[in-house]
Design an enzyme around this catalytic site. Structure first.
Site, PDB file in Angstrom:
ATOM      1  CG  HIS A  15      40.741 116.468 -68.585  1.00 24.64           C
ATOM      2  ND1 HIS A  15      40.280 115.728 -69.648  1.00 24.64           N
ATOM      3  CD2 HIS A  15      40.491 117.759 -68.903  1.00 24.64           C
ATOM      4  CE1 HIS A  15      39.790 116.537 -70.568  1.00 24.64           C
ATOM      5  NE2 HIS A  15      39.904 117.782 -70.149  1.00 24.64           N
ATOM      6  CE  LYS A  95      34.902 117.776 -74.426  1.00 26.89           C
ATOM      7  NZ  LYS A  95      36.048 117.687 -73.522  1.00 26.89           N
ATOM      8  CG  HIS A 134      37.874 120.145 -77.681  1.00 26.71           C
ATOM      9  ND1 HIS A 134      38.812 120.039 -76.683  1.00 26.71           N
ATOM     10  CD2 HIS A 134      38.452 120.921 -78.641  1.00 26.71           C
ATOM     11  CE1 HIS A 134      39.906 120.711 -77.014  1.00 26.71           C
ATOM     12  NE2 HIS A 134      39.716 121.250 -78.214  1.00 26.71           N
ATOM     13  CG  HIS A 168      37.759 123.888 -73.262  1.00 26.51           C
ATOM     14  ND1 HIS A 168      37.555 123.985 -74.615  1.00 26.51           N
ATOM     15  CD2 HIS A 168      38.043 122.588 -73.025  1.00 26.51           C
ATOM     16  CE1 HIS A 168      37.722 122.800 -75.159  1.00 26.51           C
ATOM     17  NE2 HIS A 168      38.005 121.932 -74.222  1.00 26.51           N
ATOM     18  CG  ASP A 240      40.269 121.869 -70.131  1.00 29.56           C
ATOM     19  OD1 ASP A 240      40.162 120.632 -70.032  1.00 29.56           O
ATOM     20  OD2 ASP A 240      40.797 122.433 -71.109  1.00 29.56           O
TER      21      ASP A 240
HETATM   22  C1  NCD Z   1      43.036 118.166 -72.130  1.00 26.99           C
HETATM   23  C2  NCD Z   1      43.722 116.899 -71.617  1.00 26.99           C
HETATM   24  O1  NCD Z   1      44.922 116.927 -71.417  1.00 26.99           O
HETATM   25  O2  NCD Z   1      43.010 115.915 -71.404  1.00 26.99           O
HETATM   26  N1  NCD Z   1      44.033 119.101 -72.555  1.00 26.99           N
HETATM   27  C3  NCD Z   1      43.881 120.437 -72.684  1.00 26.99           C
HETATM   28  O3  NCD Z   1      44.818 121.098 -73.143  1.00 26.99           O
HETATM   29  N2  NCD Z   1      42.781 121.054 -72.326  1.00 26.99           N
HETATM   30  C4  NCD Z   1      42.105 117.788 -73.208  1.00 26.99           C
HETATM   31  C5  NCD Z   1      41.148 118.891 -73.579  1.00 26.99           C
HETATM   32  O4  NCD Z   1      40.252 119.235 -72.818  1.00 26.99           O
HETATM   33  O5  NCD Z   1      41.284 119.407 -74.669  1.00 26.99           O
HETATM   34 ZN    ZN Z   2      39.232 119.318 -71.243  1.00 27.55          ZN
END
Ligand code: NCD
Ligand code: ZN
Length: 337
Positions: A15, A95, A134, A168, A240
Site C-alpha cells: 500500500h 484486487k 482479501h 496475506h 502488505d
Molecule cells: C491495509 C491498509 O491499511 O490499506 N490494512 C491492513 O491491515 N492490512 C488493507 C489490507 O490489506 O487489508
Molecule cells: Zn493489503
C-alpha cells in the site's frame, strides 16, 4: 563481514497511499525492492484506466530515479470484457475486497456469488489477469480467514483457468488450501512470520502490530513459517506494508496496518539465516513472483551486510509521520551503503 546479495527482489502486496504519504513511503520501498504489486484501496478506489495510469505516474514521480516497477491493480467490481481488454496492458491484477472488511474497502463485493461474478472472472481468466483476494468473512475476527476457505475453494473450482492469489494468508487452513488447487497461490507478510495474537494483545496493546487479517495462533504462524522457509513455488513475499499516520495508529480506534517496507528485506534475511534456509530466500522474494506473474526479472540486486541496525522510531517527511515495525529495536542485517 558477512554479506548476501538478493537479485531482483519484489514485494507482491504494498500500500503506497497517495499525496504526502506516497511521497514519504514510496522511496522506502523503491530503495530496496525492484518492483511490486500496488494495492488499489485509495479513496475513491482505482476503477478506471485513467485513474490507474494517473496513480502510476504519481508513484513514478515519488520514487524518482530508483529502479522500481509499480505493478498496478484495479479495485474489483463487475467489469465488461471490453473494458478489461482496454485496461489490460496497464494492470497486473485485480484486487477483490469483501465490502467493509478492511481499510477503504467499503466499495467492495458484498456477496461472493460465483455465478454473479462469472462474466468478469471468465473474462479475466481469458485475458490472463490474476485475481488477488482479501480472504476474510465478516465473522468472528479469529475465524474470518478460515471461514473464507470455502469461498476460495468455490472460486478455484468454478474458474480453473483464473490465477487466484490468496493475499496475506495467516492460517494453517490457508497454507493447506493453497497446495490443493493448481490455480491458487498466496502471499505472506513479514509480520505474520513473526507474531501471533499474543504479540498484539497478550500484554500491553501494540497498535503498530494491529493489521487485517489479525495475527493468529502459534500453530498458524508455524505453518506459514514452514511453507515460506521451504521456498514453495506457490508462495510469494507480499509485505502488505500499510502505513497509517502515527496519530491514527496511536489512537482510540486504531487503524489496521503494519508498516514494514524499509526493514522487510533485512528482517527476512535474519529470519531465513536463523532457520538455516538462506538458499530459499530468493525464491520467496523474487523467483516465485517472476514465475507466477510472468515478470521480467530486474537487473537490480540488493546487498545486505551482517551489521546491527537500529530501526528508526519513525519515518518523517512531507508533514507525515509513520512508525515502522520494530521501531527502536536492533535488527541484525543492514543495507550495504
Ligand atoms: C491495509 C491498509 O491499511 O490499506 N490494512 C491492513 O491491515 N492490512 C488493507 C489490507 O490489506 O487489508
Ligand atoms: Zn493489503
Amino acid at each position: 563481514m558477512e554479506k548476501i546479495t538478493l537479485n531482483s527482489p519484489f514485494d507482491m502486496h504494498i500500500h503506497l497511499r497517495d499525496g504526502d504519504m506516497l511521497k514519504l513511503v514510496a522511496p522506502l520501498s523503491s530503495h530496496t525492492f525492484c518492483g511490486g504489486i500496488i494495492m488499489p484501496n485509495l479513496v475513491p478506489p482505482l476503477d478506471t484506466k485513467e485513474a490507474v495510469v494517473a496513480y502510476k505516474n504519481r508513484i513514478l514521480e515519488a520514487i524518482g530515479s530508483d529502479d522500481f516497477t509499480p505493478f498496478m491493480t484495479l479495485f474489483f467490481k463487475p467489469y465488461t470484457k471490453e473494458f478489461l481488454e482496454d485496461v489490460k496492458d496497464e494492470i497486473s491484477a485485480i484486487k477483490l475486497y469483501p465490502a467493509g472488511i478492511t481499510t477503504n474497502s467499503e466499495g467492495g463485493v458484498s456477496v461472493i456469488d460465483t455465478e454473479a461474478l462469472a462474466p468478469t472472472l471468465n473474462a479475466m481468466a481469458e485475458l490472463n489477469i490474476p485475481l488477488c483476494v482479501h480472504g476474510e468473512t465478516n465473522g468472528f475476527v479469529m475465524d474470518r480467514e478460515k471461514e473464507f476457505m470455502s469461498v476460495y475453494e468455490a472460486l478455484a473450482v468454478a474458474f480453473p483457468k483464473l490465477k487466484i492469489i490468496m493475499e496475506h494468508i495467516t492460517t494453517k487452513e490457508a497454507v493447506e488450501l493453497v497446495q490443493k488447487y493448481d490455480n491458487l497461490y498466496a502471499t505472506i507478510t513479514l509480520q505474520h512470520l513473526f507474531i501471533t495474537l499474543d504479540d498484539v494483545a497478550g500484554g500491553m496493546l501494540k497498535p503498530h502490530l494491529f493489521c487485517k487479517p489479525i495475527a493468529k495462533r502459534p500453530e498458524d504462524k508455524e505453518a506459514l513459517l514452514n511453507i515460506a522457509l521451504s521456498g514453495h513455488s506457490k508462495i510469494m513475499f507480499g509485505s502488505d506494508s500499510a502505513p497509517h499516520p502515527k496519530h491514527k495508529k496511536e489512537a482510540c480506534g486504531c487503524a489496521a496496518g503494519v508498516f514494514t517496507s524499509p526493514i522487510a528485506l533485512q528482517v527476512l534475511v535474519e529470519l531465513f539465516e536463523t532457520h538455516g534456509k538462506l538458499e530459499n530466500l530468493e525464491k520467496f522474494v523474487s523467483q516465485n513472483a517472476i514465475d507466477i506473474y510472468k515478470l521480467t526479472p530486474s537487473s537490480k540486486a540488493i546487498t545486505l551486510v551482517k551489521k546491527d541496525f537500529v530501526v528508526p522510531e519513525a519515518y518523517e517527511g512531507f508533514g507525515e509521520v509513520v512508525v515502522p515495525m520494530y521501531a527502536g529495536e536492533t535488527i541484525k542485517w543492514s543495507l550495504e551503503k
